[in-house]
Design an enzyme around this catalytic site. Structure first.
Site, PDB file in Angstrom:
ATOM      1  N   SER A 143       0.947  -1.397   0.151  1.00  0.00           N
ATOM      2  CA  SER A 143      -0.048   0.343   0.264  1.00  0.00           C
ATOM      3  C   SER A 143       0.826   0.894   0.164  1.00  0.00           C
ATOM      4  CB  SER A 143      -0.842  -0.191   1.355  1.00  0.00           C
ATOM      5  OG  SER A 143      -1.448   1.522   1.425  1.00  0.00           O
ATOM      6  N   TYR A 156      -1.670  -0.077   9.492  1.00  0.00           N
ATOM      7  CA  TYR A 156      -1.520  -0.677   9.105  1.00  0.00           C
ATOM      8  C   TYR A 156      -0.943  -0.543   7.782  1.00  0.00           C
ATOM      9  CZ  TYR A 156      -3.364  -0.490   3.702  1.00  0.00           C
ATOM     10  OH  TYR A 156      -3.470  -1.275   2.050  1.00  0.00           O
TER      11      TYR A 156
END
Ligand SMILES: NC(=O)c1ccc[n+]([C@@H]2O[C@H](COP(=O)([O-])OP(=O)(O)OC[C@H]3O[C@@H](n4cnc5c(N)ncnc54)[C@H](OP(=O)(O)O)[C@@H]3O)[C@@H](O)[C@H]2O)c1
Length: 248
Positions: A143, A156
């Site tokens: 990501s 995350y």
């Protein structure tokens, strides 16, 4: 009838019942791959993905597994052996995100994200490593929030940064058996996680790219399709950022 560079090959795409994983499964099938359409909760979406592949002349089956559980992943790969008798491409797309203040650290949330984002790709790649031979592919989704962490995205971002280490290590190990391993790093993308982002968040990401928009799942799938193709035979241990030049 599908025909293309992946004809005769078998792929597994995790999280293919919706979002980016679904587009990847459809795209690889369009190149001729038979696809194991993995899902966890999106049974209906997975069925729709597999139906769409079959309607275009491809082969697909669906399989439910919690990627955080090794036994589930083992069962997924046993099904691939039974259905396809081979594996050429493994795509780790399943992933979850959540944010929160450091002071409010929630252990359940931590375990959930570590399970799906860290343990999951590891279990999948471990099973894939037993099966992939020359020309094999592992493609991991990280990501842009690993490249550009935001306040509150720490867990995350860290799980996704770990993916890059996995890629580099696995590329060195599995290159010896002719397998390439790469990371695709999406920026904000829809369909996918951005579908459920709060309105202000979405506008922030739209404005973060000079293109004035976020990416599409189909655009991410194109990058994966290239890495899966024979044309990408010399690309390994690489991390490809697909975020429209956004600084997020
Ligand atoms: N969309 C974005 O803006 C964006 C940006 C950067 C990176 N990414 C990365 O791209 C990948 C795909 O994201 P997305 O946007 O498609 O996300 P999404 O639409 O939110 O979908 C999440 C996917 O993860 C699967 N999943 C969740 N928990 C699972 C579990 N325990 N076991 C197995 N599968 C599980 C879901 O399957 P079910 O629905 O079947 O439960 C679903 O397919 C992720 O790795 C994400 O981190 C996305």
């Amino acid at each position: 009838m599908v025909s293309g560079v992946l004809e005769g090959k078998a792929a597994v795409v995790t999280g293919a019942g919706r979002g980016i994983g679904r587009e990847i499964a459809l795209r690889l099938a369009r190149d001729g791959a038979n696809v194991a359409v993995h899902y966890s909760g999106s049974e209906e979406g997975a069925r729709a993905t597999a139906d769409a592949i079959r309607n275009e002349g491809g082969q697909a089956f669906t399989f439910r597994a919690d990627v955080a559980r090794r036994a589930d992943v083992t069962a997924l790969f046993a099904a691939i052996d039974e259905q396809f008798g081979r594996l050429d491409i493994a795509v780790n797309s399943a992933g979850v995100s959540a944010g929160g203040a450091l002071a409010d650290l929630d252990e359940d949330q931590l375990e959930w994200m570590l399970g799906v984002n860290f343990r999951g790709p590891l279990f999948v790649a471990s099973e894939a490593a037993k099966r992939l031979g020359a020309g094999g592919r592992i493609i991991n989704l990280a990501s842009s929030l690993a490249e550009f962490p935001m306040g509150g995205s720490g867990i995350y971002s860290a799980t996704k940064l770990a993916i890059k280490s996995f890629t580099e290590s696995w590329a060195k190990e599995l290159g010896k058996q002719g397998v390439t391993v790469n990371t695709v790093i999406p920026g904000a993308t829809a369909p996918g996680m951005m579908d459920t982002a709060p309105e202000g968040f979405r506008a922030f990401f739209d404005n973060a790219s000079p293109f004035g928009r976020i990416g599409t799942a189909a655009e991410i799938a194109e990058v994966v399709a290239f890495l899966a193709s024979p044309q990408a035979s010399w690309v390994s241990g690489a991390h490809i950022l697909a975020n429209g030049a956004a600084n997020t």
